[in-house]
Design an enzyme around this catalytic site. Structure first.
Site, mmCIF file in Angstrom:
data_model
loop_
_atom_site.group_PDB
_atom_site.id
_atom_site.type_symbol
_atom_site.label_atom_id
_atom_site.label_comp_id
_atom_site.label_asym_id
_atom_site.label_seq_id
_atom_site.Cartn_x
_atom_site.Cartn_y
_atom_site.Cartn_z
ATOM 1 N N LYS A 189 48.856 -25.378 -101.320
ATOM 2 C CA LYS A 189 48.871 -25.076 -102.750
ATOM 3 C C LYS A 189 48.926 -26.372 -103.555
ATOM 4 O O LYS A 189 48.183 -26.560 -104.517
ATOM 5 C CB LYS A 189 50.121 -24.233 -103.034
ATOM 6 C CG LYS A 189 49.902 -23.103 -103.983
ATOM 7 C CD LYS A 189 51.185 -22.269 -104.109
ATOM 8 C CE LYS A 189 51.221 -21.112 -103.133
ATOM 9 N NZ LYS A 189 52.525 -20.447 -103.069
ATOM 10 N N ARG A 247 57.446 -23.180 -106.864
ATOM 11 C CA ARG A 247 56.810 -22.397 -105.793
ATOM 12 C C ARG A 247 56.838 -23.147 -104.481
ATOM 13 O O ARG A 247 56.736 -24.359 -104.451
ATOM 14 C CB ARG A 247 55.326 -22.159 -106.097
ATOM 15 C CG ARG A 247 55.058 -21.203 -107.195
ATOM 16 C CD ARG A 247 53.547 -21.188 -107.482
ATOM 17 N NE ARG A 247 53.294 -20.742 -108.827
ATOM 18 C CZ ARG A 247 53.044 -19.480 -109.157
ATOM 19 N NH1 ARG A 247 52.971 -18.576 -108.223
ATOM 20 N NH2 ARG A 247 52.859 -19.131 -110.409
ATOM 21 N N GLY A 267 52.840 -14.468 -99.532
ATOM 22 C CA GLY A 267 54.023 -13.645 -99.773
ATOM 23 C C GLY A 267 55.201 -13.977 -98.882
ATOM 24 O O GLY A 267 56.234 -13.328 -98.936
ATOM 25 N N MET A 276 56.903 -16.928 -98.643
ATOM 26 C CA MET A 276 57.917 -17.822 -99.189
ATOM 27 C C MET A 276 58.190 -17.418 -100.639
ATOM 28 O O MET A 276 57.517 -16.581 -101.189
ATOM 29 C CB MET A 276 57.415 -19.263 -99.117
ATOM 30 C CG MET A 276 56.860 -19.634 -97.753
ATOM 31 S SD MET A 276 58.135 -19.955 -96.554
ATOM 32 C CE MET A 276 58.636 -21.542 -97.102
ATOM 33 N N ARG A 310 42.999 -21.084 -103.374
ATOM 34 C CA ARG A 310 43.038 -21.297 -101.916
ATOM 35 C C ARG A 310 41.808 -20.613 -101.344
ATOM 36 O O ARG A 310 41.171 -19.790 -102.024
ATOM 37 C CB ARG A 310 44.307 -20.701 -101.314
ATOM 38 C CG ARG A 310 44.416 -19.222 -101.553
ATOM 39 C CD ARG A 310 45.712 -18.665 -101.019
ATOM 40 N NE ARG A 310 45.794 -17.269 -101.401
ATOM 41 C CZ ARG A 310 46.922 -16.594 -101.583
ATOM 42 N NH1 ARG A 310 48.062 -17.196 -101.435
ATOM 43 N NH2 ARG A 310 46.904 -15.331 -101.899
ATOM 44 N N HIS A 338 49.882 -6.659 -102.804
ATOM 45 C CA HIS A 338 50.353 -7.151 -101.508
ATOM 46 C C HIS A 338 49.769 -6.327 -100.369
ATOM 47 O O HIS A 338 49.225 -6.859 -99.390
ATOM 48 C CB HIS A 338 51.888 -7.081 -101.485
ATOM 49 C CG HIS A 338 52.489 -7.491 -100.188
ATOM 50 N ND1 HIS A 338 52.833 -6.570 -99.225
ATOM 51 C CD2 HIS A 338 52.763 -8.707 -99.669
ATOM 52 C CE1 HIS A 338 53.324 -7.207 -98.182
ATOM 53 N NE2 HIS A 338 53.301 -8.509 -98.430
ATOM 54 N N ARG A 370 30.882 -2.387 -62.992
ATOM 55 C CA ARG A 370 31.896 -1.954 -62.027
ATOM 56 C C ARG A 370 31.467 -0.598 -61.471
ATOM 57 O O ARG A 370 31.549 0.409 -62.177
ATOM 58 C CB ARG A 370 33.257 -1.819 -62.698
ATOM 59 C CG ARG A 370 33.888 -3.122 -63.163
ATOM 60 C CD ARG A 370 35.176 -2.792 -63.904
ATOM 61 N NE ARG A 370 36.062 -3.924 -64.062
ATOM 62 C CZ ARG A 370 36.255 -4.559 -65.211
ATOM 63 N NH1 ARG A 370 35.584 -4.204 -66.288
ATOM 64 N NH2 ARG A 370 37.117 -5.567 -65.277
ATOM 65 N N ARG A 430 28.613 -5.104 -59.150
ATOM 66 C CA ARG A 430 29.685 -5.457 -58.223
ATOM 67 C C ARG A 430 29.884 -4.314 -57.236
ATOM 68 O O ARG A 430 30.019 -3.161 -57.646
ATOM 69 C CB ARG A 430 30.980 -5.699 -58.988
ATOM 70 C CG ARG A 430 32.093 -6.115 -58.051
ATOM 71 C CD ARG A 430 33.354 -6.397 -58.793
ATOM 72 N NE ARG A 430 33.976 -5.188 -59.288
ATOM 73 C CZ ARG A 430 35.085 -5.187 -60.036
ATOM 74 N NH1 ARG A 430 35.637 -6.331 -60.382
ATOM 75 N NH2 ARG A 430 35.610 -4.061 -60.439
ATOM 76 N N SER A 448 31.369 -15.645 -60.251
ATOM 77 C CA SER A 448 31.848 -15.045 -61.495
ATOM 78 C C SER A 448 33.367 -14.960 -61.408
ATOM 79 O O SER A 448 33.910 -14.295 -60.523
ATOM 80 C CB SER A 448 31.239 -13.657 -61.682
ATOM 81 O OG SER A 448 31.732 -13.088 -62.867
ATOM 82 N N THR A 476 39.037 -13.325 -63.939
ATOM 83 C CA THR A 476 40.300 -13.959 -64.355
ATOM 84 C C THR A 476 41.447 -12.960 -64.487
ATOM 85 O O THR A 476 42.596 -13.371 -64.613
ATOM 86 C CB THR A 476 40.111 -14.726 -65.673
ATOM 87 O OG1 THR A 476 39.358 -13.907 -66.555
ATOM 88 C CG2 THR A 476 39.405 -16.034 -65.443
ATOM 89 N N ASN A 477 41.140 -11.667 -64.439
ATOM 90 C CA ASN A 477 42.244 -10.698 -64.445
ATOM 91 C C ASN A 477 43.015 -10.826 -63.132
ATOM 92 O O ASN A 477 44.228 -11.028 -63.108
ATOM 93 C CB ASN A 477 41.734 -9.263 -64.590
ATOM 94 C CG ASN A 477 40.867 -9.084 -65.817
ATOM 95 O OD1 ASN A 477 41.026 -9.812 -66.790
ATOM 96 N ND2 ASN A 477 39.958 -8.139 -65.783
ATOM 97 N N CYS A 503 34.024 -13.021 -65.926
ATOM 98 C CA CYS A 503 33.881 -11.617 -66.319
ATOM 99 C C CYS A 503 35.222 -10.918 -66.500
ATOM 100 O O CYS A 503 35.267 -9.720 -66.730
ATOM 101 C CB CYS A 503 32.999 -10.859 -65.342
ATOM 102 S SG CYS A 503 33.704 -10.747 -63.694
ATOM 103 N N TYR A 561 27.842 -18.795 -68.384
ATOM 104 C CA TYR A 561 27.925 -17.605 -69.227
ATOM 105 C C TYR A 561 29.330 -17.034 -69.254
ATOM 106 O O TYR A 561 30.158 -17.349 -68.399
ATOM 107 C CB TYR A 561 26.936 -16.527 -68.745
ATOM 108 C CG TYR A 561 27.295 -15.889 -67.429
ATOM 109 C CD1 TYR A 561 28.126 -14.777 -67.368
ATOM 110 C CD2 TYR A 561 26.797 -16.404 -66.232
ATOM 111 C CE1 TYR A 561 28.463 -14.198 -66.153
ATOM 112 C CE2 TYR A 561 27.119 -15.828 -65.019
ATOM 113 C CZ TYR A 561 27.960 -14.724 -64.983
ATOM 114 O OH TYR A 561 28.304 -14.154 -63.791
HETATM 115 C C1 PEP Z 1 38.843 -9.451 -62.755
HETATM 116 O O1 PEP Z 1 39.671 -9.351 -61.844
HETATM 117 O O2 PEP Z 1 38.917 -10.307 -63.647
HETATM 118 C C2 PEP Z 1 37.733 -8.502 -62.859
HETATM 119 C C3 PEP Z 1 36.781 -8.659 -63.738
HETATM 120 O O3 PEP Z 1 37.764 -7.425 -62.029
HETATM 121 P P1 PEP Z 1 38.674 -6.133 -62.288
HETATM 122 O O4 PEP Z 1 39.270 -6.256 -63.620
HETATM 123 O O5 PEP Z 1 37.745 -4.962 -62.173
HETATM 124 O O6 PEP Z 1 39.639 -6.231 -61.166
HETATM 125 MG MG MG Z 2 39.154 -8.115 -60.153
#
Ligand code: PEP
Ligand code: MG
Length: 925
Positions: free
Chosen positions: A24, A93, A102, A104, A339, A455, A561, A617, A813, A816-817, A881, A901
């Site tokens: 501000k 202010r 809102g 502060m 702002r 608000h 899947r 898969r 691929s 990451t889960n 993925c 990707y």
């Molecule tokens: C994962 O494990 O990231 C994945 C894409 O496979 P799923 O979630 O089906 O186990």
């Molecule tokens: Mg998996």
């Protein structure tokens, strides 16, 4: 000059130093320095705030500096602090480097006391205005500097209004307001044990300290935590001290808030609201319903032109849409604050494309100025256009999107019920900053008072939640927990639907439909694709999902899947038959039934993707996931056994009855006869027996398949190699579907991906199946079937042995889960409901790693696998993925780590496309 310098005038502050001056303050300097009409003022820096918080007292000499700057203001305005003739009044202010709307506190009209009040009355000849300013100051100062609760003041206000027969504040005359101010002074004295300080310097000192303290107040701390505002982004608040100008000095005065473009649509027209003869508070708090700025063209044409000029200057200076506050004091227009405008996603996209077309910004800026996550809002549901419900009432369309939920009348209830998983709509007369936790928990917000910049509207829009504001047809009774609209009375818990795009409110739940792409979004995402290096694919399991993913701009399917196909209710019995099979032959017979079904699935997806890569898969989950649970089976078996017992009892019933009375059965002969006949039939066709046997077999199988740790058990490639018939069927279905497409002239690009791989030899064996089946199918169909072979990388050992895997796999691929689960040893099923929230809340972990990619740990494994994989196979294609594939920070990481990707669910594809562009533009703009 003092070192460090803690106080800067608007003329001297460096407008690029937001960390020191706050957003501000920096803007007040910029506006002053580009020649806009800003009331004179000065800024006390965030460094002073930090020094105050560290030592719990104002830094030495700070008050002297402030006094010098007050003297400077007195010179510039020709007014004096404490003067009985021309009193100087200021606003105080807060303002940190990050906008925290809102969050502060602000104190207005500072400098008023019984003496200066008389000066103000004499000067303006407007006693009503002066008393009004005074009572506002007493309340704000009392509340913010001294912690006097608002309710005390509100109660006194209600008493005075009632006494004078007034409904609105504006109906109170000078006498009534004087009475009110006196009552407020009394409340102040009663609550604090001392009179309100008369010396404006003392008022200022206490106010500055209060603003500094508010940095560590609960609201501010909660807000920073929620929006992940770190000390590197904003550290401490500055205090802006600015000469007061008044919009309530008569019919040639006004106050308002404006956006340089429409924040709901992005349309290139000045947008906002104003109130004649009012203070800014009235607009923001929604106490009176303001008029649209367009009306000013008629009401105050010269000032309207000046306002448009102001808007043009702001935009051409900031090259960004601005959200500004203005006041007209006796025909003179002042800009008090500006702002960057918080807009919804649609408006951000539209204004990006328009501002580029207008030469205001570059394409890079057009892409970079949008927070990619915002695009999720574009996928907000709208009401099914075919619905025929009549709305109960209509308010202002304050934030777009439609939502249904149970009514709740306060933020605490919203938070409680929302956190318990219920969909709720927060319904209030008006909202205040302390309601913020209710916003987080609610699906949507409905208020009976306030405009589109109230608000409720601003906060909901920022969060992308639907909001209808100013719906004055609703009478809310918070204590009775009811809302009345005409003849309809709604109770807490009743479901309503609101449409923030039209302002309509409906009783009950109305179906919604998904959002559609619009032209500017397609244009912007086209630019994003040009700028991005990462490609964006989609996780899609059906032809319908595939078509949607393409419509959103996915350039392939990165994860199909196949188990989702198995779960279709018509297929599940066949899948179960396959699982129950005792021999490979029996299993093959069941698989033979699944083959044409899977082939048709894949063909549908290949057709929808028209030659773009489709990564299929092979089956991943453990088999028990396709079977009912033990408790379900035991329940059903119990019932079937009861039925058998009942049937036996009925068959024996005539003889049993004879034991009681030999004549009795005759009375029942007819009805018993019928029952016995149908039971005989039931026994004969053995349906009961078959049903029982089937469930008993399933139960035996479920027990046999039971594992203590199924997610680390017999699943993925482990299952595929111990029951090769399953993978054979799936590979055959993919390749035959591809061969059929090729024969029909449809381009295909199938990829077969193996889940849960931990050892290269697993891949070698599945690859052998693929090669053999491919040769056979190519021969039989007489066509070449293109197919790429690759692996999921979701097991820690896969990362550690990536070079070996890359000798067999043409692509990686990252799942990451599972990789996150494996890296942390946190169960992905349980952690988020158990200890993870506590871990994040208490700061042990900065984020939930299933949501935000853990760059330090998981990221390190990914980099290692990419580097080693590419060293072994330079052409290796690498993607991600897991759910992180649609998260902008993770996408930036993937860009840096050299992935090719990202793949995410279809609705996140637009986010990913923009985030991919932003990742590659980083450092370039
Ligand atoms: C994962 O494990 O990231 C994945 C894409 O496979 P799923 O979630 O089906 O186990
Ligand atoms: Mg998996």
């Amino acid at each position: 000059m003092r070192d460090p310098k803690f106080v800067y005038t608007f003329e001297e502050g460096d407008s690029s130093n937001r960390m020191l001056l706050g957003g501000k303050g920096a803007n007040l300097c910029a506006m002053t320095q580009i020649g806009l009409n800003v009331p004179p003022g000065f800024i006390i820096t965030t460094a002073a705030c930090l020094a105050y918080l560290a030592h719990q007292r104002l830094p030495d000499g700070l008050m002297d500096d402030i006094r010098e700057h007050v003297a400077d203001l007195e010179r510039k305005t020709g007014r004096t602090f404490g003067s009985a003739t021309r009193p100087l009044l200021v606003s105080v202010r807060s303002g940190s480097a990050m906008s925290m709307p809102g969050m502060m506190d602000t104190i207005l009209n500072l400098g008023l006391n019984d003496t200066t009040l008389q000066g103000l009355i004499a000067e303006t000849g407007n006693a009503r205005f002066a008393w009004d300013a005074y009572r506002r100051f007493i309340q704000l100062f009392g509340k913010i500097a001294m912690g006097v609760p608002d309710e005390d003041f509100d109660a006194a206000m209600a008493v005075v209004k009632q006494k004078h027969g007034a409904v609105h504040d504006v109906e109170l005359d000078a006498g009534a307001l004087e009475e009110l101010a006196r009552a407020f002074l009394e409340i102040y004295r009663a609550r604090t044990g001392e009179p309100l300080p008369a010396d404006p310097r003392e008022q200022l000192e206490r106010s500055v300290e209060a603003v500094f303290r508010s940095w560590n107040g609960k609201r501010a701390v909660d807000y920073r935590r929620q929006f992940k505002i770190t000390t590197a982004m904003a550290n401490g608040t500055a205090v802006n001290v600015c000469t007061m100008v008044f919009g309530n000095m008569g019919s040639d005065s006004a106050t308002g808030v404006g956006f340089t473009r429409n924040p709901g649509t992005g349309e290139n027209v000045i947008y906002g609201e104003y109130l004649v003869n009012a203070q800014g508070e009235d607009v923001v708090a929604g106490i009176r319903t303001p008029k649209p700025i367009a009306a000013m063209a008629q009401e105050m044409p010269t000032l309207y032109r000046e306002l448009v000029e102001l808007r043009d200057k702001l935009e051409s200076h900031y090259r960004e849409v601005q959200d500004f506050e203005f006041t007209i004091e006796r025909g003179r227009l002042y800009c008090l604050q500006t702002r960057n405008g918080k807009m919804n996603a649609r408006a951000m996209v539209t204004s990006s494309v328009d501002m580029f077309a207008g030469g205001l910004i570059t394409k890079e800026k057009a892409l970079n100025r949008i927070n990619a996550i915002l695009l999720e809002q574009l996928l907000v549901p709208t009401l099914d256009p075919n619905h025929h419900e009549r709305s109960l009432a209509q308010g202002l369309p304050a934030s777009p999107g439609a939502a249904s939920g149970a009514i709740v009348f306060d933020a605490d209830t919203a938070a409680q019920r929302g956190e318990a998983g219920e969909k709720v709509i927060l319904v209030r007369e008006e909202t205040k900053p302390e309601d913020i936790h209710g916003f987080f928990a609610a699906q949507a917000i409905l208020t009976s008072r306030g405009g589109k910049t109230s608000h409720a509207a601003v906060v909901a829009r920022g969060m992308g939640k639907p909001c209808v504001s100013g719906c004055d047809a609703i009478a809310i009774d918070v204590h009775g927990r009811t809302a009345r609209i005409g003849d309809t009375t709604l109770h807490e818990g009743d479901v309503i639907t609101i449409d923030g795009t039209t302002g309509n409110v409906y009783a009950g739940r109305i179906p919604t439909v998904e959002a559609q792409f619009f032209g500017e979004l397609a244009t912007l995402l086209g630019w994003a694709d040009e700028a991005a290096r990462l490609k964006v694919m989609a996780n899609a399991d059906t032809p319908r999902d595939a078509a949607r993913a393409r419509a959103y701009g996915a350039v392939g399917i990165g994860l199909c899947r196949t188990e989702r196909m198995f779960n279709d209710p018509q297929r599940l019995p066949i899948v179960q038959q396959m699982i129950l099979a005792e021999t490979p032959e029996e299993r093959r017979a069941a698989l033979a039934k699944l083959l044409p079904i899977q082939r048709a699935d894949f063909k549908g997806i290949f057709q929808a993707m028209a030659g773009l890569p489709v990564t299929v898969r092979l089956l991943d989950p453990p088999m028990h996931e396709f079977l009912p649970t033990v408790s379900q089976l035991e329940f059903e078996i119990g019932h079937l056994r009861n039925l058998q017992r009942a049937a036996r009892s009925v068959a024996e019933l005539p003889d049993t009855l004879k034991l009681l009375d030999p004549e009795l059965p005759r009375d029942y002969v007819e009805s018993l006869g019928k029952l016995q006949k149908s039971l005989a039939q039931y026994k004969e066709n053995k349906r009961g027996d078959a049903a029982l046997e089937r469930r008993e077999a399933l139960l035996r199988k479920v027990h046999a398949l039971a594992e203590v740790n199924p997610m680390l058990g017999h699943r993925g490639v482990r299952l595929g190699l111990t029951h090769p018939e399953i993978y054979e069927m799936q590979i055959r279905a993919v390749l035959e579907a591809a061969a059929e497409c090729v024969k029909e002239g449809i381009a295909v690009h199938p990829e077969i991906m193996v889940p849960q791989v931990c050892e290269a030899e697993e891949l070698v064996r599945v690859k052998a199946m693929v090669d053999q089946l491919r040769a056979e199918i190519e021969e039989r169909y007489g066509v070449r079937v293109p197919c790429r072979f690759g692996t999921m990388v979701e097991v820690v050992r896969a990362c550690m042995t990536a070079a070996r895997l890359a000798e067999v796999a043409e692509f990686f691929s990252f799942g990451t889960n599972d990789l996150t689960q494996a890296t942390f040893s946190f169960s992905r099923e349980d952690a988020e409901n158990k200890f993870l929230p506590k871990y994040v809340e208490s700061g042990i972990l900065a984020d939930n790693p299933f949501e935000m990619l853990d760059v330090t740990g998981v990221g390190r494994l990914i980099r290692l696998a990419v580097d080693e994989g590419r060293a072994a196979r330079p052409q290796l294609v690498v993607g991600i993925c897991g759910e992180h594939g649609g998260q902008p920070d993770a996408i930036a990481f993937c860009h840096d780590a050299g992935l090719d990707y990202v793949s995410c669910s279809a609705p996140r594809v637009p986010i990913a496309r923009l985030a991919a562009a932003q990742a590659s533009l980083r450092g370039r703009t």
